[in-house]
Motif scaffolding. Structure first.
Motif, PDB file in Angstrom:
ATOM      1  N   GLN A 228       6.819  -0.317  11.608  1.00  0.00           N
ATOM      2  CA  GLN A 228       5.393  -0.421  11.912  1.00  0.00           C
ATOM      3  C   GLN A 228       4.852  -1.799  11.546  1.00  0.00           C
ATOM      4  O   GLN A 228       4.109  -2.414  12.316  1.00  0.00           O
ATOM      5  CB  GLN A 228       4.603   0.648  11.148  1.00  0.00           C
ATOM      6  N   LEU A 229       5.240  -2.278  10.357  1.00  0.00           N
ATOM      7  CA  LEU A 229       4.757  -3.576   9.898  1.00  0.00           C
ATOM      8  C   LEU A 229       5.259  -4.702  10.792  1.00  0.00           C
ATOM      9  O   LEU A 229       4.514  -5.634  11.115  1.00  0.00           O
ATOM     10  CB  LEU A 229       5.203  -3.801   8.449  1.00  0.00           C
ATOM     11  N   THR A 230       6.520  -4.604  11.200  1.00  0.00           N
ATOM     12  CA  THR A 230       7.084  -5.632  12.080  1.00  0.00           C
ATOM     13  C   THR A 230       6.329  -5.682  13.400  1.00  0.00           C
ATOM     14  O   THR A 230       5.945  -6.754  13.877  1.00  0.00           O
ATOM     15  CB  THR A 230       8.578  -5.355  12.338  1.00  0.00           C
ATOM     16  N   LEU A 231       6.096  -4.517  13.999  1.00  0.00           N
ATOM     17  CA  LEU A 231       5.398  -4.461  15.284  1.00  0.00           C
ATOM     18  C   LEU A 231       3.936  -4.880  15.151  1.00  0.00           C
ATOM     19  O   LEU A 231       3.373  -5.492  16.068  1.00  0.00           O
ATOM     20  CB  LEU A 231       5.505  -3.055  15.871  1.00  0.00           C
ATOM     21  N   LYS A 232       3.300  -4.551  14.014  1.00  0.00           N
ATOM     22  CA  LYS A 232       1.924  -4.990  13.789  1.00  0.00           C
ATOM     23  C   LYS A 232       1.855  -6.515  13.751  1.00  0.00           C
ATOM     24  O   LYS A 232       0.948  -7.136  14.316  1.00  0.00           O
ATOM     25  CB  LYS A 232       1.391  -4.419  12.465  1.00  0.00           C
TER      26      LYS A 232
ATOM     27  N   ALA B 107       4.632   8.668  -4.751  1.00  0.00           N
ATOM     28  CA  ALA B 107       3.882   8.117  -3.631  1.00  0.00           C
ATOM     29  C   ALA B 107       4.836   7.651  -2.543  1.00  0.00           C
ATOM     30  O   ALA B 107       6.018   7.393  -2.808  1.00  0.00           O
ATOM     31  CB  ALA B 107       3.013   6.951  -4.098  1.00  0.00           C
ATOM     32  N   SER B 108       4.338   7.554  -1.340  1.00  0.00           N
ATOM     33  CA  SER B 108       5.132   7.081  -0.211  1.00  0.00           C
ATOM     34  C   SER B 108       4.455   5.865   0.402  1.00  0.00           C
ATOM     35  O   SER B 108       3.218   5.762   0.415  1.00  0.00           O
ATOM     36  CB  SER B 108       5.298   8.174   0.852  1.00  0.00           C
ATOM     37  N   ARG B 109       5.257   4.969   0.905  1.00  0.00           N
ATOM     38  CA  ARG B 109       4.734   3.752   1.509  1.00  0.00           C
ATOM     39  C   ARG B 109       3.908   4.087   2.743  1.00  0.00           C
ATOM     40  O   ARG B 109       4.305   4.915   3.558  1.00  0.00           O
ATOM     41  CB  ARG B 109       5.884   2.819   1.871  1.00  0.00           C
ATOM     42  N   ARG B 110       2.746   3.449   2.866  1.00  0.00           N
ATOM     43  CA  ARG B 110       1.856   3.768   3.984  1.00  0.00           C
ATOM     44  C   ARG B 110       2.447   3.340   5.322  1.00  0.00           C
ATOM     45  O   ARG B 110       2.361   4.064   6.311  1.00  0.00           O
ATOM     46  CB  ARG B 110       0.499   3.081   3.778  1.00  0.00           C
ATOM     47  N   PHE B 111       3.024   2.158   5.363  1.00  0.00           N
ATOM     48  CA  PHE B 111       3.580   1.647   6.612  1.00  0.00           C
ATOM     49  C   PHE B 111       5.094   1.483   6.492  1.00  0.00           C
ATOM     50  O   PHE B 111       5.579   0.888   5.529  1.00  0.00           O
ATOM     51  CB  PHE B 111       2.967   0.287   6.969  1.00  0.00           C
TER      52      PHE B 111
ATOM     53  N   ARG C 254      -5.152  -4.377   7.089  1.00  0.00           N
ATOM     54  CA  ARG C 254      -4.848  -4.081   5.675  1.00  0.00           C
ATOM     55  C   ARG C 254      -3.373  -4.295   5.347  1.00  0.00           C
ATOM     56  O   ARG C 254      -2.760  -3.527   4.606  1.00  0.00           O
ATOM     57  CB  ARG C 254      -5.269  -2.655   5.304  1.00  0.00           C
ATOM     58  N   ILE C 255      -2.795  -5.354   5.873  1.00  0.00           N
ATOM     59  CA  ILE C 255      -1.387  -5.652   5.580  1.00  0.00           C
ATOM     60  C   ILE C 255      -1.225  -7.064   5.014  1.00  0.00           C
ATOM     61  O   ILE C 255      -0.111  -7.580   4.964  1.00  0.00           O
ATOM     62  CB  ILE C 255      -0.492  -5.479   6.824  1.00  0.00           C
ATOM     63  N   GLU C 256      -2.330  -7.703   4.570  1.00  0.00           N
ATOM     64  CA  GLU C 256      -2.220  -9.080   4.100  1.00  0.00           C
ATOM     65  C   GLU C 256      -1.383  -9.214   2.838  1.00  0.00           C
ATOM     66  O   GLU C 256      -0.836 -10.285   2.558  1.00  0.00           O
ATOM     67  CB  GLU C 256      -3.605  -9.702   3.876  1.00  0.00           C
TER      68      GLU C 256
ATOM     69  N   LEU D 243       0.826  -1.212   0.000  1.00  0.00           N
ATOM     70  CA  LEU D 243       0.000   0.000   0.000  1.00  0.00           C
ATOM     71  C   LEU D 243       0.862   1.265   0.000  1.00  0.00           C
ATOM     72  O   LEU D 243       1.790   1.392   0.799  1.00  0.00           O
ATOM     73  CB  LEU D 243      -0.927   0.010   1.209  1.00  0.00           C
ATOM     74  N   PHE D 244       0.523   2.182  -0.881  1.00  0.00           N
ATOM     75  CA  PHE D 244       1.168   3.488  -0.968  1.00  0.00           C
ATOM     76  C   PHE D 244       0.090   4.566  -0.973  1.00  0.00           C
ATOM     77  O   PHE D 244      -1.071   4.300  -1.309  1.00  0.00           O
ATOM     78  CB  PHE D 244       1.994   3.612  -2.255  1.00  0.00           C
TER      79      PHE D 244
END
Length: 346
Positions: free
Chosen positions: A200-204, A192-196, A276-278, A56-57
């Protein structure tokens, strides 16, 4: 939830489509006119659908791509010219590093929603053959075909699905040459910039693993629950990256082997969709999950022992008769020995 649901993907239609020839040889850069796909539309829709599991961006305000798509959205008659402008930006931005292929732009629809898609499709040499009758019998004559579209996933180098919004828009992006990051020049082209961030993704992912474990305590083995935090920590430190392809590896490293219909797996995938990280692919930020500084033992009787990791050698365990465990603590002396008051007791 996914960028597009299964129902939306199935209903997806191509409203407009155009492509232009790009590559390292400037002399072969070629702007083309819009075409009608007819019976070949499904081939390209399948390529677009494969992007739905991307990263996601979000558009930045100064994005040239965003501006061009907004103009097309306002007036579809500008589609052809704006696609040519974007193809030129793509060619300039990628320069000699891009391979020979085509830059494709789509206007898509499902129901009342309009979307856009961009594909950079590489040409691959394909061998074809035709059977001819000769004096020796039936023989195959082989010929090389170039400038072809093939189903191979390797041919689809870069792709993005775009949804415009009042405040800009969001993108679902895949980049075969850098699946976990997206190459810098493609990101610059998208504006565009990456949303996460990877931290953040690691901790999620860590939080999801703990939440699912707590929810399914009755289904998990004592061995998993006994050192869950340690398992999660070691998984993050030993597995390089996470993504749809390494999904099973991550789950197995924490929970052990799981069947496809395992409730642990189902709950884990549900939480991924909720966040929303699947579809995210990323390198683990190992620094964001440091080794815990304390360790604990909680016995079946509810006796709790907590100590700093530097004193691991002073806490020893041994199995004794009757399936019981003896825990021995070596210390320089006892500092406190008093009744313990629960924090919320009255």
């Amino acid at each position: 939830m996914a960028f597009l649901t299964k129902e939306q993907l199935a209903a997806l239609q191509i409203e407009r489509m155009i492509f232009h020839v790009v590559g390292p040889d400037k002399d072969k850069f070629l702007l083309l006119e819009e075409i009608a796909l007819g019976p070949h539309a499904e081939f390209f829709l399948d390529r677009v659908r494969s992007t739905n599991t991307g990263i996601l961006f979000d558009f930045t305000p100064a994005s040239s791509l965003l501006g061009a798509l907004q103009e097309i959205q306002a007036d579809l008659h500008r589609f052809s010219q704006k696609s040519k402008d974007l193809a030129q930006l793509f060619q300039i931005g990628h320069g000699g590093s891009t391979s020979h292929g085509v830059f494709m732009l789509f206007v898509l629809k499902h129901g009342e929603e309009r979307l856009f898609a961009l594909l950079k499709y590489d040409h691959e040499t394909v061998l074809s053959y035709a059977i001819e009758s000769t004096k020796l019998g039936q023989q195959a004559q082989i010929a090389a075909l170039q400038d072809t579209f093939v189903k191979s996933p390797e041919a689809l180098q870069k792709s993005a699905i775009v949804r415009l919004a009042a405040n800009g828009g969001e993108l679902c992006v895949r980049d075969r040459s850098a699946p976990a990051k997206v190459t810098q020049y493609f990101q610059q082209f998208l504006g565009a910039s990456r949303r996460f961030e990877t931290s953040q993704l690691t901790l999620k992912l860590v939080a999801i693993a703990k939440k699912v474990a707590k929810k399914n305590e009755n289904l998990l083995s004592p061995a998993v629950l006994k050192n869950l935090n340690q398992r999660i920590y070691e998984s993050i430190q030993t597995i390089t990256a996470y993504g749809p392809d390494s999904h099973d590896l991550f789950l197995a490293s924490i929970f052990g082997p799981l069947t496809d219909d395992s409730k642990v797996r189902i709950d884990f995938e549900h939480e991924l969709r909720h966040e929303r990280i699947e579809g995210e692919t990323f390198d683990f930020d190992k620094q964001s999950v440091p080794r815990p500084t304390k360790k604990q033992i909680v016995t079946q009787e509810g006796i709790q022992i907590i100590w700093d990791r530097e004193y691991d050698a002073y806490v020893k365990r041994e199995d004794i008769a009757g399936g019981r465990t003896r825990i021995t603590i070596e210390s320089g002396g006892v500092k406190i020995e008093d009744d313990f008051t629960e924090p919320n007791s009255r």
